[in-house]
Design an enzyme around this catalytic site. Structure first.
Site, PDB file in Angstrom:
ATOM      1  N   ASP A   1       5.981  15.184  12.131  1.00 18.90           N
ATOM      2  CA  ASP A   1       7.347  15.487  11.690  1.00 18.90           C
ATOM      3  C   ASP A   1       8.027  16.472  12.642  1.00 18.90           C
ATOM      4  OD1 ASP A   1       6.941  13.875   9.488  1.00 18.90           O
ATOM      5  OD2 ASP A   1       6.557  15.534   8.106  1.00 18.90           O
TER       6      ASP A   1
ATOM      7  N   TYR B   1       6.855   5.062   3.506  1.00 20.96           N
ATOM      8  CA  TYR B   1       8.257   5.153   3.106  1.00 20.96           C
ATOM      9  C   TYR B   1       8.896   3.765   3.117  1.00 20.96           C
ATOM     10  CZ  TYR B   1       8.289  10.281   3.631  1.00 20.96           C
ATOM     11  OH  TYR B   1       8.059  11.624   3.490  1.00 20.96           O
TER      12      TYR B   1
ATOM     13  N   GLU C   1       7.286   1.274   5.991  1.00 17.70           N
ATOM     14  CA  GLU C   1       6.230   1.671   6.913  1.00 17.70           C
ATOM     15  C   GLU C   1       4.926   1.000   6.485  1.00 17.70           C
ATOM     16  OE1 GLU C   1       7.760   6.236   7.828  1.00 17.70           O
ATOM     17  OE2 GLU C   1       6.236   5.886   6.293  1.00 17.70           O
TER      18      GLU C   1
END
Length: 406
Positions: free
Chosen positions: A71, A348, A368
């Protein structure tokens, strides 16, 4: 060409005496939109979001993480678009990169996207949301279905300031179709104070923002705070975060939110607003025990005026596996219908309408995924699902085996 193997779809057919709707869905096709170390030699593509409009366009956006899957990393914003009124998987454009944060150690953070009735597409995203004492929120706008984009516009001070994180979605925003406040643009997202503040992690919750002038100016709207407020959260505290909203036929807003530390169990949390997201009454916040999920983003889609709702998420209490489609025919009060889309690694997701004549019962699921034995972030796939909606009063059961080839 890579084979993901056979995929068994499990169906639960439901009947609603009020709506008299039956769903017997099946996957028509599936294909990859982004693959790790694919377009632009990007290390990983993550956080798939998308929007659609009545002109037949779908605009999909993802985080293109340049050199790592983390991230906290440098990124592009990647866009692919399908701008033909006749649906075809071959009509998708090549990937283009619309934002570049250079070598930032904590770069761009998606985010949500919406399409307006006047032909505008708006993306909201943030920067420096994981490691910086100050964060910023931006919008980018396209007037040609995602083909070209304007310069980023900083809306940070309009919605709370640099010491407050607003992480939209991930998913899509909406433009209200009904009163109250018909035409209002709305995004909701995860919200807390910026990293390194004394309150970081203690004020986490869901916040919504809105615009009544086609996205020129934005205001802060309703907020769902975590509980206990102002204290560090522990297992099973109420900690809502990433979310998706839809508008129902009566003009109210329904929100599904991630339930980070398992408040009342591994389930999604739902909430509702009746005044175009200016308030969210606490007595509308419920636990959707039909929607089993680990800590992960999910998606919600309003199908039509029959108040048929769809929900997507990894359907497992602890792992990001078993991407599933669930449905409700009573406005989200119950979710008795479930379909397994893919049993393997799944993360996600965003649900989208497929525009165009003949597509009323077809939807897209952007998610995903990865090969069995791998991780859920190896690729971003799109499954085209035929809902097979009927009003028949005879229950039918159907099983389908689909072999997927990428």
């Amino acid at each position: 060409m890579m084979t993901k193997g056979s995929l068994v779809l499990y169906f639960s057919i439901i009947f609603s005496s009020s709506a008299e709707l039956f769903l017997n869905p099946f996957v028509e096709e599936e294909f990859i939109l982004w693959n790790k170390r694919g377009d632009g030699d990007v290390d990983h593509f993550r956080i798939p979001i998308a929007t659609w409009n009545e002109r037949g366009a779908i605009v999909a956006v993802s985080e293109a993480r340049k050199s790592t899957s983390a991230d906290r990393s440098a990124k592009f914003l990647a866009v692919r678009r399908m701008a033909h009124s006749v649906w075809s998987k071959d009509a998708w454009s090549p990937t283009m990169f619309i934002e570049n944060d250079g070598f930032a150690s904590d770069g761009v953070n998606l985010g949500a996207v919406l399409s307006t009735t006047n032909g505008t597409t708006i993306v909201v995203y943030g920067t420096c949301m994981h490691t910086c004492p100050k964060t910023r929120t931006f919008t980018m706008t396209s007037h040609d279905d995602g083909l070209t984009w304007g310069e980023p516009v900083d809306i940070t001070e309009q919605i709370g300031g640099v010491y407050e994180i607003f992480a939209g979605g991930p998913g899509y925003g909406i433009q209200k179709r009904h009163d109250p406040h018909q035409g209002r643009l709305i995004f909701c997202g995860w919200n807390c104070t910026a990293p390194f503040s004394d309150d970081h992690g203690k004020t986490t919750g869901v916040k919504c923002i809105y615009s009544d002038d086609e996205g020129m100016r934005w205001k802060s709207g309703a907020w769902i705070p975590g509980i206990p407020y102002g204290q560090e959260k522990a297992a099973h505290d109420f900690t809502p975060s990433e979310n998706q909203l839809v508008e129902l036929s009566d003009g109210s807003i329904l929100i599904t939110t991630r339930n980070d530390v398992g408040y009342h169990g591994p389930y999604r949390v739902l909430a509702r607003s009746f005044d175009a997201i200016e308030t969210i009454p606490s007595n509308t916040i419920t636990i959707a025990t039909d929607l089993v999920t680990p800590g992960c983003a999910g998606s919600l889609l309003y199908v039509d005026e029959r108040d048929l709702l769809l929900h997507s998420n990894p359907f497992n209490s602890t792992q990001r596996i078993n991407m599933s489609l669930s449905w409700s025919t009573d406005g989200g009060r119950t979710w008795p219908g479930h379909m397994q889309v893919y049993p393997g690694p799944s993360g996600y997701s965003t649900l989208v309408r497929i525009p165009g004549e003949g597509n009323r019962n077809r939807i897209g699921l952007l998610y995903e995924t990865g090969d069995n034995g791998g991780t859920s972030i190896e690729m971003i796939a799109m499954a085209v699902i035929n809902l097979n909606v009927t009003g028949s009063q005879s229950l039918r059961k159907k099983g389908t085996v689909l072999r997927r080839y990428f």
